[in-house]
Design a protein around this motif. Sequence first.
Motif, PDB file in Angstrom:
ATOM      1  N   LEU A   6      20.473 107.229 -70.331  1.00 29.88           N
ATOM      2  CA  LEU A   6      21.741 106.528 -70.473  1.00 29.88           C
ATOM      3  C   LEU A   6      21.503 105.289 -71.323  1.00 29.88           C
ATOM      4  CD1 LEU A   6      24.744 105.954 -69.675  1.00 29.88           C
ATOM      5  CD2 LEU A   6      23.839 104.668 -67.742  1.00 29.88           C
ATOM      6  N   PHE A   7      22.234 105.188 -72.420  1.00 26.55           N
ATOM      7  CA  PHE A   7      22.077 104.023 -73.291  1.00 26.55           C
ATOM      8  C   PHE A   7      23.409 103.313 -73.456  1.00 26.55           C
ATOM      9  CE2 PHE A   7      18.770 106.962 -75.068  1.00 26.55           C
ATOM     10  CZ  PHE A   7      17.682 106.255 -74.571  1.00 26.55           C
ATOM     11  N   LYS A   8      23.324 101.997 -73.457  1.00 28.69           N
ATOM     12  CA  LYS A   8      24.529 101.185 -73.617  1.00 28.69           C
ATOM     13  C   LYS A   8      24.621 100.693 -75.057  1.00 28.69           C
ATOM     14  CE  LYS A   8      26.738  97.162 -71.632  1.00 28.69           C
ATOM     15  NZ  LYS A   8      26.598  96.094 -70.641  1.00 28.69           N
ATOM     16  N   VAL A   9      25.701 101.080 -75.699  1.00 35.30           N
ATOM     17  CA  VAL A   9      25.936 100.763 -77.108  1.00 35.30           C
ATOM     18  C   VAL A   9      27.117  99.794 -77.166  1.00 35.30           C
ATOM     19  CG1 VAL A   9      26.525 101.762 -79.352  1.00 35.30           C
ATOM     20  CG2 VAL A   9      25.267 103.140 -77.678  1.00 35.30           C
ATOM     21  N   VAL A  10      26.962  98.695 -77.893  1.00 30.23           N
ATOM     22  CA  VAL A  10      28.058  97.721 -77.972  1.00 30.23           C
ATOM     23  C   VAL A  10      28.464  97.513 -79.424  1.00 30.23           C
ATOM     24  CG1 VAL A  10      28.771  95.359 -77.424  1.00 30.23           C
ATOM     25  CG2 VAL A  10      27.184  96.552 -75.912  1.00 30.23           C
ATOM     26  N   LYS A  44      33.773 103.963 -73.613  1.00 32.54           N
ATOM     27  CA  LYS A  44      33.941 105.414 -73.557  1.00 32.54           C
ATOM     28  C   LYS A  44      32.553 106.030 -73.501  1.00 32.54           C
ATOM     29  CE  LYS A  44      38.368 106.005 -75.760  1.00 32.54           C
ATOM     30  NZ  LYS A  44      39.180 106.759 -76.715  1.00 32.54           N
ATOM     31  N   THR A  45      32.461 107.230 -72.941  1.00 30.57           N
ATOM     32  CA  THR A  45      31.144 107.866 -72.898  1.00 30.57           C
ATOM     33  C   THR A  45      31.123 109.132 -73.740  1.00 30.57           C
ATOM     34  OG1 THR A  45      31.736 109.068 -70.910  1.00 30.57           O
ATOM     35  CG2 THR A  45      30.513 107.046 -70.591  1.00 30.57           C
ATOM     36  N   LYS A  46      29.947 109.394 -74.269  1.00 27.95           N
ATOM     37  CA  LYS A  46      29.745 110.620 -75.043  1.00 27.95           C
ATOM     38  C   LYS A  46      28.353 111.151 -74.715  1.00 27.95           C
ATOM     39  CE  LYS A  46      30.361 113.074 -79.110  1.00 27.95           C
ATOM     40  NZ  LYS A  46      31.519 113.769 -79.648  1.00 27.95           N
ATOM     41  N   ASP A  47      28.275 112.436 -74.441  1.00 20.79           N
ATOM     42  CA  ASP A  47      26.986 113.052 -74.138  1.00 20.79           C
ATOM     43  C   ASP A  47      26.470 113.804 -75.357  1.00 20.79           C
ATOM     44  OD1 ASP A  47      27.082 112.113 -71.569  1.00 20.79           O
ATOM     45  OD2 ASP A  47      27.966 113.943 -70.750  1.00 20.79           O
ATOM     46  N   ILE A  48      25.194 113.637 -75.611  1.00 21.10           N
ATOM     47  CA  ILE A  48      24.562 114.320 -76.749  1.00 21.10           C
ATOM     48  C   ILE A  48      23.407 115.147 -76.212  1.00 21.10           C
ATOM     49  CG2 ILE A  48      23.374 114.038 -78.952  1.00 21.10           C
ATOM     50  CD1 ILE A  48      24.530 111.251 -79.131  1.00 21.10           C
ATOM     51  N   LYS A  54      19.645 115.648 -72.138  1.00 23.64           N
ATOM     52  CA  LYS A  54      21.001 115.148 -72.329  1.00 23.64           C
ATOM     53  C   LYS A  54      20.981 113.618 -72.344  1.00 23.64           C
ATOM     54  CE  LYS A  54      24.932 116.143 -69.681  1.00 23.64           C
ATOM     55  NZ  LYS A  54      25.816 117.038 -69.136  1.00 23.64           N
ATOM     56  N   THR A  55      21.501 113.067 -73.438  1.00 24.49           N
ATOM     57  CA  THR A  55      21.575 111.620 -73.588  1.00 24.49           C
ATOM     58  C   THR A  55      23.026 111.199 -73.472  1.00 24.49           C
ATOM     59  OG1 THR A  55      19.656 111.549 -75.046  1.00 24.49           O
ATOM     60  CG2 THR A  55      21.190 109.713 -75.206  1.00 24.49           C
ATOM     61  N   ARG A  56      23.286 110.271 -72.581  1.00 29.91           N
ATOM     62  CA  ARG A  56      24.650 109.754 -72.462  1.00 29.91           C
ATOM     63  C   ARG A  56      24.745 108.394 -73.139  1.00 29.91           C
ATOM     64  NH1 ARG A  56      27.865 110.463 -67.042  1.00 29.91           N
ATOM     65  NH2 ARG A  56      27.842 112.517 -68.015  1.00 29.91           N
ATOM     66  N   LEU A  57      25.696 108.275 -74.066  1.00 26.45           N
ATOM     67  CA  LEU A  57      25.967 106.975 -74.675  1.00 26.45           C
ATOM     68  C   LEU A  57      27.181 106.372 -73.982  1.00 26.45           C
ATOM     69  CD1 LEU A  57      25.616 107.641 -78.527  1.00 26.45           C
ATOM     70  CD2 LEU A  57      23.876 106.824 -76.912  1.00 26.45           C
ATOM     71  N   ILE A 164      21.160 106.782 -83.837  1.00 30.01           N
ATOM     72  CA  ILE A 164      20.883 105.723 -82.869  1.00 30.01           C
ATOM     73  C   ILE A 164      20.368 106.324 -81.560  1.00 30.01           C
ATOM     74  CG2 ILE A 164      22.073 104.100 -81.333  1.00 30.01           C
ATOM     75  CD1 ILE A 164      23.716 103.251 -83.828  1.00 30.01           C
ATOM     76  N   ALA A 165      21.049 107.352 -81.086  1.00 28.54           N
ATOM     77  CA  ALA A 165      20.637 107.990 -79.830  1.00 28.54           C
ATOM     78  C   ALA A 165      19.222 108.537 -79.951  1.00 28.54           C
ATOM     79  CB  ALA A 165      21.619 109.110 -79.471  1.00 28.54           C
ATOM     80  N   LYS A 166      18.927 109.123 -81.103  1.00 28.66           N
ATOM     81  CA  LYS A 166      17.611 109.705 -81.329  1.00 28.66           C
ATOM     82  C   LYS A 166      16.539 108.611 -81.302  1.00 28.66           C
ATOM     83  CE  LYS A 166      15.501 112.963 -84.512  1.00 28.66           C
ATOM     84  NZ  LYS A 166      15.121 112.610 -85.884  1.00 28.66           N
ATOM     85  N   GLU A 167      16.826 107.521 -81.980  1.00 32.11           N
ATOM     86  CA  GLU A 167      15.852 106.425 -82.025  1.00 32.11           C
ATOM     87  C   GLU A 167      15.647 105.815 -80.636  1.00 32.11           C
ATOM     88  OE1 GLU A 167      16.444 103.826 -85.337  1.00 32.11           O
ATOM     89  OE2 GLU A 167      14.924 102.394 -84.634  1.00 32.11           O
ATOM     90  N   LEU A 168      16.718 105.636 -79.897  1.00 31.29           N
ATOM     91  CA  LEU A 168      16.595 105.070 -78.552  1.00 31.29           C
ATOM     92  C   LEU A 168      15.765 105.996 -77.668  1.00 31.29           C
ATOM     93  CD1 LEU A 168      20.253 103.801 -77.976  1.00 31.29           C
ATOM     94  CD2 LEU A 168      18.214 102.362 -78.206  1.00 31.29           C
ATOM     95  N   LYS A 169      16.014 107.278 -77.782  1.00 35.36           N
ATOM     96  CA  LYS A 169      15.297 108.248 -76.962  1.00 35.36           C
ATOM     97  C   LYS A 169      13.810 108.226 -77.317  1.00 35.36           C
ATOM     98  CE  LYS A 169      15.279 113.238 -76.167  1.00 35.36           C
ATOM     99  NZ  LYS A 169      14.628 113.922 -77.297  1.00 35.36           N
ATOM    100  N   GLU A 170      13.523 108.154 -78.613  1.00 34.47           N
ATOM    101  CA  GLU A 170      12.122 108.139 -79.047  1.00 34.47           C
ATOM    102  C   GLU A 170      11.389 106.879 -78.608  1.00 34.47           C
ATOM    103  OE1 GLU A 170      12.533 108.978 -83.209  1.00 34.47           O
ATOM    104  OE2 GLU A 170      12.784 111.134 -82.827  1.00 34.47           O
ATOM    105  N   ASN A 171      12.160 105.779 -78.436  1.00 36.93           N
ATOM    106  CA  ASN A 171      11.547 104.513 -78.005  1.00 36.93           C
ATOM    107  C   ASN A 171      11.282 104.445 -76.517  1.00 36.93           C
ATOM    108  OD1 ASN A 171      11.686 103.662 -80.621  1.00 36.93           O
ATOM    109  ND2 ASN A 171      13.454 102.324 -80.337  1.00 36.93           N
ATOM    110  N   GLN A 172      11.751 105.453 -75.783  1.00 41.88           N
ATOM    111  CA  GLN A 172      11.603 105.396 -74.308  1.00 41.88           C
ATOM    112  C   GLN A 172      10.159 105.516 -73.881  1.00 41.88           C
ATOM    113  OE1 GLN A 172      14.068 105.043 -71.616  1.00 41.88           O
ATOM    114  NE2 GLN A 172      14.742 104.000 -73.473  1.00 41.88           N
TER     115      GLN A 172
END
Length: 172
Positions: A6-10, A44-48, A54-57, A164-172
């Motif tokens: 779960l990532f928070k995007v602002v 709003k949420t979006k799942d990728i 599964k990554t939720r933004l 962005i989601a990909k980069e955040l996931k890779e940084n985990q």
Amino acid sequence: MSFDFLFKVVLVGAAGVGKTSLINRYVDNVFVHDSTTTIGLDFKTKDIQMDDKKTRLQIWDTAGQEKYQISFSSSIYKNADVVIIVFDLTYEDSLSKVDDFIKGIENNSKKDPLFAIVGNKSDLENQIEDVEQKIEDLLKEREFKFVKTSAKEGTNVNELFFDIAKELKENQ
Ligand code: GDP
Ligand code: MG
């Protein structure tokens, strides 16, 4: 509904640059010409689905800083995983505010968020001249992603959030 990340995007930026429109395009694939002004905060949420994960933004929209005074010390910035700073490619004033957002958020955040700079309204004529150079000058040594989008036509919108989601996931 479950998810692996779960990532928070602002999204931040001057009023009228297209923050709400970008979120509406990305999450609901719609564009409204005269969208109403955002009041306060909303998400709003979006799942990728990426590989087998599964990554939720959780995508937060903010209202025009100057009108509603969301302070940079607000918790919305403090626990953001990524801050997308949006400006209008046809409106130089909105570009000159990007620097204030970067500094305000950098100086107040505990966990350094990832930043992306988005120039929106790429479908319009009369674009700011030498915008790449201007961005490079204001970023100095920072290596932030810079993307040109059109919420109206959908250009680069999925790509922006997916990368962005990909980069955040890779940084985990
Ligand atoms: P916000 O204040 O940053 O949330 O901006 P809005 O999303 O409310 O958009 C402000 C205005 O710009 C609205 O009239 C939108 O229809 C328009 N707009 C937003 N994105 C685009 C775009 O990519 N292209 C064009 N031509 N207009 C846009
Ligand atoms: Mg808005």
